[in-house]
Scaffold this active site. Structure first.
Site, PDB file in Angstrom:
ATOM      1  N   GLU A   1      -2.132  -8.926   3.585  1.00  0.00           N
ATOM      2  CA  GLU A   1      -2.430  -9.318   4.976  1.00  0.00           C
ATOM      3  C   GLU A   1      -3.922  -9.275   5.273  1.00  0.00           C
ATOM      4  O   GLU A   1      -4.368  -9.747   6.311  1.00  0.00           O
ATOM      5  CB  GLU A   1      -1.637  -8.432   5.951  1.00  0.00           C
TER       6      GLU A   1
ATOM      7  N   HIS B   1      -3.714  -5.204  -0.135  1.00  0.00           N
ATOM      8  CA  HIS B   1      -3.317  -5.633   1.209  1.00  0.00           C
ATOM      9  C   HIS B   1      -3.298  -7.156   1.285  1.00  0.00           C
ATOM     10  O   HIS B   1      -4.330  -7.751   1.586  1.00  0.00           O
ATOM     11  CB  HIS B   1      -4.293  -5.075   2.244  1.00  0.00           C
TER      12      HIS B   1
ATOM     13  N   CYS C   1       0.834  -1.210   0.000  1.00  0.00           N
ATOM     14  CA  CYS C   1       0.000   0.000   0.000  1.00  0.00           C
ATOM     15  C   CYS C   1       0.869   1.261   0.000  1.00  0.00           C
ATOM     16  O   CYS C   1       1.501   1.572  -0.996  1.00  0.00           O
ATOM     17  CB  CYS C   1      -1.010  -0.045   1.135  1.00  0.00           C
TER      18      CYS C   1
END
Lengths: 205, 250
Positions: A186, A184, A79
């Site tokens: 994660e 993202h 990001c």
């Protein structure tokens, strides 16, 4: 040992949760000494590039990261950490990036697309080039995005993934020991964890 | 192509998960019930009574979801200072929801956008229908009517460079009788950022009715029966069969 660079902004605990899930050892890096202990870096960040940049400057680690990455330490930018890999960003001002990858970061608005901004939600990533981080990940896998800024004038040889949002947006780049993703991983469940695992376990510069 | 989102919205009172009806706690259940692999996003809202916001119990709730769900997490409820927001973001949250504070002190929301970026800030708008069919906006968890004209306030909020707007119907909250399509059609064209809708989703067709609208990016559900992997999959299968572009991963 993975060094998660503590940018003091955003998704650091989520990146740490993901690393725990894949049983990877990591340390949070906010000083030169911390950076010395890490063999690979993950550079996360949620928020505005201005805050991100100022936080890294305050910790006096901007140049330290730059030197290590120039000396082959692998890095994965996520990001805002992805934005930092380019030459500059004009989010709330004009700020330098690490200049690891050609291109500059600008508001998606400047692309004159018909879609609403920010680009937020799940979008399928078209893989332009097979690289280590996309191992065992299908083409057009959905990843989670939330951003209003995007890199432009990126050299084609560095682009490994794009999404369609009115126009083609560059969302994954690679140059030698440097990787970056706009989305993202994660927060993108199994496939996102797989991408992090690929970087952590399989990539060797 | 960007997918339409099916969002799980969970409300917490003093750290305990409740379902609400017309904005009042309806019944409670345990968060361990929640198995959300196919949800696209999770919203956690603190509805604890005023002055008791961001207690340890709610922060623990946020930590629980950050550690157990590799999904985007959005948090709202009583955020009224930069410090509150910093505390929440530092736990690993991607986005926060502002509501009453934007009305009372717009500078806070403006500053939050500067610090955290506009894509990290959502503005919730809680609407209530008058007898004459017009709509008013409420703040303070539905308790206070704002002293501004509805369209004018929406324009004002849009001008703050907010990331997304969450349109909420107080009347339809928890009723499971469908979203307020009249409200959504009336106001969604006046907003130029991604719009999420909440309040009334009871069956899969209700989600179809809103997600087929071009202006709507996502729909939230608070219905406990939607919080299982099987039900989320069947919801997405249904939406795909109706040509709604949703994320469906096995």
């Amino acid at each position: 040992m993975i060094g998660v660079i503590d940018t003091g902004i955003g998704n650091i605990p989520s990146v740490c949760s993901a690393l725990k899930k894949i049983n990877s050892d990591f340390i949070l890096c906010s000083s030169k000494l911390d950076l010395d202990r890490a063999s690979k870096f993950i550079l996360p960040g949620v928020g505005s590039y201005k805050t991100f940049y100022e936080n890294i400057q305050k910790k006096n680690i901007f140049n330290e990261i730059k030197i290590r990455v120039k000396n082959e330490t692998p890095i994965l930018g996520i990001c805002l950490g992805f934005h930092a890999l380019f030459e500059s960003s004009n989010e709330f001002g004009n700020y330098n990036g690490f200049k690891f990858i050609n291109g500059r970061v600008t508001n998606i608005e400047n692309l004159n697309i018909q879609e609403r901004i920010p680009h937020v939600g799940w979008n399928n990533c078209e893989i332009k080039k097979e690289t280590t981080i996309f191992k065992n990940i299908d083409n057009n896998t959905n990843f989670y995005f939330t951003h209003s800024f995007t890199p432009i004038n990126v050299q084609k040889s560095n682009i490994i993934g794009v999404v369609n949002y009115g126009k083609e947006l560059v969302v994954a780049v690679h140059n030698h020991n440097i990787f970056g993703v706009q989305f993202h991983p994660e927060k993108s469940q199994k496939q996102g964890l797989q991408l992090i695992k690929n970087f952590v376990e399989d990539f060797n510069a | 192509m960007l997918k339409k989102r099916l969002i799980i919205s969970l409300t917490f009172n003093e750290g305990v998960l409740f379902r609400t009806k017309k904005f009042l706690p309806d019944y409670r259940y345990t968060k361990n019930f929640v198995d959300l692999w196919n949800a696209d996003e999770i919203i956690l809202i603190d509805v604890s009574s005023k002055g008791k916001k961001l207690q340890k119990s709610f922060l623990d709730v946020i930590r629980f979801f950050i550690e157990n769900c590799y999904l985007p997490i959005t948090v709202g409820g009583g955020i009224s200072s930069i410090e509150d927001a910093k505390k929440i973001f530092s736990l690993g949250v991607e986005k926060i929801i502002m509501n009453s504070s934007t009305y009372k002190n717009p500078k806070i929301t403006h500053d939050l956008i500067n610090i955290f970026g506009s894509s990290s800030i959502i503005q919730a708008i809680d609407m209530k229908k008058n007898n004459d069919g017009s709509y008013i906006i409420k703040v303070d968890n539905g308790k206070t009517t704002i002293n501004r004209e509805t369209n004018e306030y929406l324009e004002f909020v849009s001008s703050l460079n907010i990331g997304e707007i969450l349109l909420n119907s107080i009347d339809n909250d928890g009723g499971l009788m469908g979203f307020d399509l009249n409200l959504i059609n009336k106001f969604s064209s006046k907003i130029n950022v991604p719009i999420l809708v909440q309040g009334g989703g009871g069956n899969w067709n209700h989600f179809y009715e809103v997600l087929k609208l071009k202006n709507i990016s996502g729909a939230c559900t608070q219905n406990i029966y939607h919080f299982t992997e099987i039900s989320l999959k069947s919801a997405k299968k249904y939406l795909l069969s109706k040509n709604i572009n949703v994320r469906y991963d096995n």
